[in-house]
Structure formats: C-alpha cells, structure tokens
Design an enzyme around this catalytic site. Structure first.
Site, PDB file in Angstrom:
ATOM      1  N   HIS A 361       0.787  -1.234   0.000  1.00 33.85           N
ATOM      2  CA  HIS A 361       0.000   0.000   0.000  1.00 33.85           C
ATOM      3  C   HIS A 361       0.812   1.273   0.000  1.00 33.85           C
ATOM      4  O   HIS A 361       0.243   2.363  -0.032  1.00 33.85           O
ATOM      5  CB  HIS A 361      -0.927   0.043   1.220  1.00 33.85           C
ATOM      6  N   LYS A 553      -9.333  14.019   3.850  1.00 30.47           N
ATOM      7  CA  LYS A 553      -8.484  12.819   3.903  1.00 30.47           C
ATOM      8  C   LYS A 553      -7.554  12.991   5.091  1.00 30.47           C
ATOM      9  O   LYS A 553      -7.523  14.069   5.699  1.00 30.47           O
ATOM     10  CB  LYS A 553      -7.669  12.680   2.610  1.00 30.47           C
ATOM     11  N   LYS A 559       0.170  14.522   1.033  1.00 30.18           N
ATOM     12  CA  LYS A 559      -1.138  14.801   0.449  1.00 30.18           C
ATOM     13  C   LYS A 559      -1.312  16.299   0.159  1.00 30.18           C
ATOM     14  O   LYS A 559      -2.247  16.703  -0.526  1.00 30.18           O
ATOM     15  CB  LYS A 559      -2.248  14.291   1.364  1.00 30.18           C
TER      16      LYS A 559
HETATM   17  C1  LIG Z   1     -12.320   6.997   1.490  1.00 26.12           C
HETATM   18  C2  LIG Z   1     -11.863   7.411   2.819  1.00 26.12           C
HETATM   19  C3  LIG Z   1     -10.504   7.656   3.047  1.00 26.12           C
HETATM   20  C4  LIG Z   1      -9.455   7.581   1.963  1.00 26.12           C
HETATM   21  O1  LIG Z   1      -9.311   8.877   1.414  1.00 26.12           O
HETATM   22  P1  LIG Z   1      -8.098   9.253   0.440  1.00 26.12           P
HETATM   23  O2  LIG Z   1      -8.433  10.621   0.000  1.00 26.12           O
HETATM   24  O3  LIG Z   1      -8.143   8.276  -0.682  1.00 26.12           O
HETATM   25  O4  LIG Z   1      -6.861   9.186   1.234  1.00 26.12           O
HETATM   26  C5  LIG Z   1     -10.120   8.056   4.313  1.00 26.12           C
HETATM   27  N1  LIG Z   1     -11.013   8.196   5.315  1.00 26.12           N
HETATM   28  C6  LIG Z   1     -12.328   7.977   5.121  1.00 26.12           C
HETATM   29  C7  LIG Z   1     -13.256   8.176   6.256  1.00 26.12           C
HETATM   30  C8  LIG Z   1     -12.795   7.571   3.879  1.00 26.12           C
HETATM   31  O5  LIG Z   1     -14.097   7.344   3.708  1.00 26.12           O
END
Ligand SMILES: *Cc1c(COP(=O)(O)O)cnc(C)c1O
Length: 817
Positions: A361, A553, A559
């Site tokens: 990952h 996120k 990020k």
């Molecule tokens: C989908 C999701 C993530 C992943 O988000 P990314 O932008 O792909 O890092 C993280 N937390 C929650 C609560 C989510 O639903």
C-alpha cells in the site's frame, strides 16, 4: 419513469411489529418511554434478524458447495455505520422507513445515533470494508479477520484551532451487529524459549512460550447487494487467561493481582492511530501476531474439519495480506505446518507460498515496516528462527543460481544489517507469497522500480496490479439518494445491479440541458444540507450557490493540504487587492485527522483554522471566500460531504499516493477533480477524459528526476513568483497568527530549505489550474456536462471490478465471476 417501489403492506406491518417486539423484549422499554437510542437498538435488532436468515443460508450453501474460501487479513476495517447499509442491501429500506413512520419515528434521526465503527485510519481500512461488501455481493465465500478494538480511531476535537484527541467509545451502548463467540477461542503465546529434540533423525522444535493470551471471536455479518450473500467479519478480542491472580489478591496485592490481565487485554484495547508511518512499538507487534495467529489457527481448523488434510490448503484457501501488518503470517503458517502438523520444510514452504498473497500500500520509506531482531527474539523466538531459516534457504538458492552480487543479496535479504539488525516485513511478505500486488497502475510500476526492484528481478511473475475501487452501494446509493434517483430515472433500475457497464449510458444525458439542470439541482440540495451541518458544527455560514472546493483525507505532508492552503491565501490576497472583480464565490472545505505524534500535520490543521478565522471575518472579502475545517472526519462525515462537493482536491506529490479512493467517491458523485497525475488519478483521467478534470503539476518521473539532479531550490522558485512569495511572507510573518507571530516561521522556512514534497514547484501550475476551474464554473453548461460525464465514466472504479480481478487472477475462485 420508474415505478414507485412497491412495498407490501404486510411487510411494513411485519417490520413494525418486529421492531415493537424487540423494543419490548430485547431492549426492555415500552414505546411510550423509549429514548431514541432504544429505538435504534430495536430497529437494528429487527434488521439483524433479516440478515441472519440470509447468513445461515449462505453459510450452509458455501459448506455444501465446497467453494474455495478467501481470507482477508487486515489490521484495519473502517466500517462506518451499518443500519442503512444493511437495510438498503436487503432491499427493505423503504419498508423500514414506512414502518417507522407509522410508529412516529424518523429514520434519519435514528440513523445519526449509530456510532461510526472506526476500526481503521483511512484508505487502507476503508478498502478492506468496501472489499468485504463486494465479496458478499459477488457471492465469494470470504471471511475478514481483524481486531475488535475497544477504542477505534480517536475522536478529533478542535480547540482554539488545534487538534486534540479524545478517546473513541463506539462500544459504550453495546454493538447490535456483532455476535460474541466465546466457544471460538485460541490461546496465543508470547515470549519464552525454544527447545529442539531429535525425533527419528529429524529436529523437532518446541516453543515454550511464557505468556498466553486468549483470543475471543466476535462475528459481524456483512450483507451483499440485494442480500446476494452474507459473509462474516471475524474480529478478535484479547482476554487474559485468568481475570486476576487470586493468590496475589489474597496476599494483599490488590493492584498487582490484575496487572497481567491488563497487559494481555491491552492487545485489543486501542487502534494505533498512525496512517502511513509505523509506530514500531512492541504493542503493535503483539497486535499483529495476536490476530494473525488466531486467524490462522481458526482457518486451519475449518480446513481440516472440511477436508481432513492440509495438503489441499492452496487449492481451497486463499489468504490475502492487507499490507505488511499481517506479514508475520508467513512465519506463523510455517511454524504451524512444520512444528504442529509435522510437515517437511520444503513442502510446508510450497503450501505457504501457494496460499498467501500480499497487497502493498505504500512506497514511503518511513512506512515500510521493520522490527528489531532483538524484539522479535524476545517476543516470538521460534518465529525469529524460522525467519532466519527462510532467509538462509533464499540466499542459498540465489547463490546456487550463481548470484554472488553482494549488493543484491543485501537488498533482498529478510534482515537489514545497516541500522541495527531489523526484520524487513515487506521482503518477508514478498518471499512468502505467490502474488504481490500494487493498488494502481502507477503505484505497481513504481513498486517494480523501487521498493521491490531486486525481488522483482528474481520473481518478475509475482508482481501484478489491482487498482482499488469503492462500493457504489455505500458511496452512491446510500450516500446520495437524490443522484441515485436521477440515474435510475434515466437508465432504469438495472443500473443499480450493473453500474460498471450501465453507468456509461448516462453519457448522452450530458448533452441535454434539462438533465444537466436536474443534475445541478440535486447537488444544490445536497449542498444546502451540508451548509446546515457546517453552521451547526463550526458556526460558519456558507452560500450553497458558491463553488464547494473540498479536500478531505488524513492530514499528511505528501497529500499537500499545505498547497491547498497556499492557494487559499493567494486567492484571499487577490480578492482583497481587487474586491470589485467578478470573483467566483468559493467555499474551501477541509477535514481530516493527523496522527497524534505528527507535529507538522497538526500545525497544518492549526494553519487551516487560523486562515479560516481571518478570511471568514474579513469584511472586504464579503463572503466571496469562506474557509471551513470540519472536525472529526470519518466515514459518516464523508458520506455527507462528498455528495455536496463540486471540486475534489487530489493534489498529492506525484509518485507518493498509492491509489487514493476518495478521488473515486467524488467523481462517482459528479464532482470535478483537480489533481496531479498520481495514484488512481492517472487511470481516472483515462476513463473520464483529461478535458473533464483539471490535471496539473510535476509527473512522478519529473519529481524523481528533480530529486536525482538535486538542484531543486524552492526558495528560488518563491522569489520568482511574486504571488507565492507574498503568500509565504504573509504566513511567515504572522498575518494569520497575530497572537503568536512566530508560529509559522519554522513551517515556511522549512518549506524554502527542503521542500520535500515539491509544494513550491507545483504552486504556479496549481494556481493556473484553479483559474481553469473558475472559467469552467462560470459556464454552467460546460461544468455540468463534465460533472455528468464524471459520474457516467467512473463505473470501472467499482470495488466489484477490483474484487473480480483478485478473484480471477490471484485467488482463482469462481472463474465465472
Ligand atoms: C475513502 C476514505 C478515506 C481515503 O481517502 P483518500 O483521500 O483516498 O486518502 C479516508 N477516510 C475515510 C473516512 C474515507 O471514507
């Protein structure tokens, strides 16, 4: 037009009666005096009865059919709430809604009472939850295995702009979805020493562990779409062998008598709140081994019961390791096969590699799990021996193939010698698996070139790609009923069963003004709801007609929430300099948690809140720009934010986001993406079309080239860009932190000296891309055409597609799926 869903009166009456019965006999309340929470429990229990009927039937079937089983081992499952999910997948959501209305109970109010099961940090844990749902939908006989943390991911509260972590207590009112299975329990050993005896010319090893911890199973049924099938998520709780030491207690040591029990039970007490970086603590290793050992014993027992021999393990069982967290499974499976079940080493190795597969990952070096050899030896002495032996066989076989390149041998070894001796869990997972997959095309390609370059050279056929996906049931049907209704109206009910192929049918509708108008209308309604939530939670009033620009996120430097904040300040300056210009009204919405020990990430949250306060209070801005940081991002909040987003920020430094999955959730709901060519954004741009996204910035290759050249100078870039320079100077000099003017000096100076994530390098390109966003927004026909096409072309990112690929290419189950 589709028909109103036909709900039989009998069903409604039956559900109503079932809820009343549960309220009376299980919750012990009468309707007159029931609190909302009592209603929630009664409704959940009534729903659960429906689930159980399907569950038992499916379990019987899968035993009878002798299907191959998939075991998904994951330290995290970010499940969220299950009430609407279960009702919706069972097809009785409308029945339930009507039945509750007759009881004067508002299902929306009840929905919000369910605690959000946050047994995960972010994308990795949410992926595991989406996969569980897709495996049930596709009728794959699967078990999820993990830990039943008493405390999930912390609750984030924002005090004076700073993140504070509070204990999460999702089990306080019990958990109606789970079944405790006290009879399903294994004793898991730790510590001690190993002895060997010679038996018929063969060395036999005995691990005399010093400490035994009991694992207790808790099962949660996971319902697939239209109740297709129901699989089990089995989570383990740690329990001390004995609650306390009676002799010590009687001797007067009233606290010490409980100490050992507390130590044992701490294993399932709390989720490590780290995203992408490993904590490296002993408790973490105990958690990893605990759940792996319990799960392997459980699945070997099931296999033996059904087949009578472990010879056929690879034929009838596939074990998928979600990241390296369960990588100790390689050594534990070898131990069970050799020490307990008496297999020869070579045969045991064949069975192990044939059964295990591993999903990588992350490529971030700080996130690659390693454990000190000393800690391993102390906690898992037999496993350390096995790891040495695997390594010896591995290195010998390379030498036998005439590989004497010391550098190569060092790089593919299971033991890292450079920084103290450590066990490399990534290499262990790789060697012990027949399949190693990345989670997007770009990530898999980089995996071949970087972390696993040398192992890839030795085993090129093992590495493959499985681009992540999301379950549309949760992220479209449940989260966005308005858009779902519109799509069904256009394409018919069948689209709900086969969105992967049928969503494309929406493309012609993008050309119809009336459809675009209605598409925009459903968004506006969702935005009104979100605007209300924003006012309630943070007291900021936002205009639902403004552009909702969203980045939600985990907070992490790669990020680049900071890049978003720099743009926010640049926009703020531009508006102040020319308040009369025709600005596009915009609301910047951010949310996300920072690991408790990640100071830089927490400072970025504070900066977001400092900027929000300054901008929102500035009368010259006249509401043209609002900034909102919503606390405590979790699955339930994501379900409310994503359907109301116009613009999706996916702006990581290229090469660092393995896939991303929120990028897919936004696009499915018709938001336009501003993003870099990173992770799954690349494949999204291929499906959706570059002209319907706003792609900017350095590519992964360009980032790499700049790193190699070593001449990247962020300060020079800042000096050349007056816009960027002004932003950096303002933040640096306390324009947003007059209470503590030096608060961001270090942050900004750090950015200029070693801008590890190329924030400054991408700033101008990002600014330009944002101008294109505004131009498109000013032309609603173009904007909404792109929005409709985003929804239409995101079908490929269904986790059903992902799981079908795992099933066909890695697990070899259900060849017809
Ligand atoms: C989908 C999701 C993530 C992943 O988000 P990314 O932008 O792909 O890092 C993280 N937390 C929650 C609560 C989510 O639903």
């Amino acid at each position: 037009m589709t028909q109103e869903p036909t709900v039989s009166v009998n069903d409604v009456a039956a559900f109503r009666e079932a809820v009343l019965r549960k309220l009376t006999y299980s919750v012990g309340k009468d309707p007159e005096h029931a609190f909302d929470h009592d209603w929630f429990e009664a409704i959940a229990l009534a729903t659960r009865d429906h689930v159980i009927d399907h569950w038992m039937e499916h379990t019987r079937q899968s035993y009878r059919g002798g299907q191959k089983r998939v075991y998904y081992l994951s330290l995290e499952f970010l499940i969220g709430r299950l009430l609407i999910d279960s009702l919706s997948n069972l097809g009785i959501l409308d029945t339930a809604r009507q039945a509750l209305a007759e009881l004067d109970v508002d299902i929306e109010r009840i929905r919000a009472l369910e605690p959000d099961a946050a047994l995960g940090n972010g994308g990795l844990g949410r992926l595991a939850a989406c996969f569980m749902e897709s495996m049930s939908t596709l009728g794959i006989a699967a078990h999820g295995y993990g830990i039943r943390y008493e405390h999930g991911l912390f609750r984030q509260v924002i005090v004076d702009g700073w993140q504070h972590e509070q204990t999460e207590t999702w089990l306080d009112f019990g958990n109606p979805w789970e079944f405790e299975r006290p009879e399903v329990s294994y004793l898991i050993g730790f510590g001690g020493h190993v002895t060997a005896v010679n038996e018929n010319g063969r060395q036999k090893h005995f691990w005399h562990w010093a400490e035994g911890v009991r694992s207790i199973a808790y099962d949660t049924p996971i319902v697939g779409w239209r109740g297709a099938s129901v699989n089990t998520l089995r989570l383990w709780r740690a329990r001390a062998e004995a609650d306390f030491h009676l002799e010590r207690f009687n001797a007067g040591d009233h606290i010490g008598a409980f100490a050992e029990g507390a130590r044992a039970e701490s294993i399932s007490r709390v989720l490590y709140p780290n995203d992408s970086t490993e904590a490296g603590q002993e408790l973490r290793l105990r958690q990893e081994y605990f759940f792996v050992a319990a799960s392997l014993q459980d699945l070997l027992r099931r296999h033996l019961k059904q087949r009578g021999t472990l010879d056929s393990l690879p034929q009838f069982a596939s074990i998928q390791l979600n990241d390296t967290h369960p990588a100790i499974a390689v050594a534990e499976l070898m131990r069970l096969l050799v020490d307990v079940h008496g297999y020869e080493w070579e045969r045991a190795w064949e069975l192990t590699v044939g059964t295990l597969s591993y999903t990588n990952h992350t490529l971030l070096p700080e996130a690659l799990e390693t454990w000190p050899v000393g800690l391993m030896e102390r906690l898992l002495p037999r496993h350390m021996q096995i790891i040495y032996l695997i390594n010896a066989h591995h290195i010998d076989s390379l030498r036998a193939r005439d590989n004497h390149n010391i550098e190569l041998l060092r790089s593919v070894s299971l033991i890292e010698e450079d920084h103290g001796r450590r066990v490399r869990m990534g290499n262990l997972a790789f060697l012990g698996s027949h399949s190693i997959n990345g989670v997007s095309a770009l990530h898999t390609e980089l995996m071949r070139k970087t972390v696993f370059r040398d192992l890839y050279g030795l085993y090129p056929e093992r590495i493959n790609n499985k681009t992540n996906g999301i379950t549309f049931r949760r992220w479209l049907y449940q989260a966005n009923p308005k858009l779902t209704g519109l799509v069904v109206e256009a394409l018919g009910e069948a689209v709900l069963d086969s969105p992967e192929s049928l969503l494309r049918g929406l493309e012609p509708f993008a050309e119809q003004a009336e459809f675009r108008r209605r598409f925009a209308e459903q968004r506006l309604e969702n935005k009104r709801v979100l605007a209300r939530l924003i006012r309630e939670r943070v007291g900021v009033t936002v205009d639902p007609n403004a552009l909702f620009d969203v980045q939600v996120k985990r907070i992490h430097e790669y990020k680049r929430q900071l890049l978003n904040l720099l743009h926010t300040v640049a926009l703020y300056h531009a508006i102040r300099n020319d308040p009369g210009a025709p600005w596009v009204p915009r609301v910047k919405i951010l949310a996300g948690k920072a690991a408790a020990s990640y100071h830089q990430a927490k400072l970025i949250i504070k900066l977001a809140n400092d900027i929000a306060r300054t901008v929102n209070d500035d009368p010259t801005v006249r509401g043209l720009l609002k900034v909102v940081f919503l606390p405590n991002y979790n699955v339930s909040l994501a379900e409310q934010i994503i359907p109301a987003a116009d613009l999706s920020e996916q702006i990581s430094t290229a090469g660092l986001e393995a896939s991303g999955t929120s990028n897919m959730k936004f696009a499915l709901n018709g938001a336009l993406t501003i993003g870099t060519l990173d992770g799954a954004n690349v494949e999204m741009s291929e499906q959706i079309g570059l002209e319907h996204m706003f792609i900017f910035g350095l590519t992964a290759q360009q980032v790499e080239a700049r790193k190699r050249a070593g001449e990247y100078n962020a300060e020079a870039i800042a000096i050349e860009s007056p816009r960027l320079n002004e932003v950096l100077e303002a933040i640096r000099n306390g324009a947003f932190s007059s209470d503590d003017p030096g608060r961001y000096t270090g942050l900004i100076d750090g950015l200029k000296w070693h801008d590890t994530f190329f924030v400054c390098a991408d700033f101008e390109a990002y600014w330009q891309a944002q101008l294109e966003v505004e131009a498109r927004w000013r032309d609603p026909a173009r904007w909404w055409r792109s929005a409709v096409l985003n929804t239409a072309r995101t079908g490929w990112f269904s986790s059903d597609r992902t799981i079908r690929q795992y099933a066909g290419e890695i697990w070899k189950v259900l060849d017809d799926k």
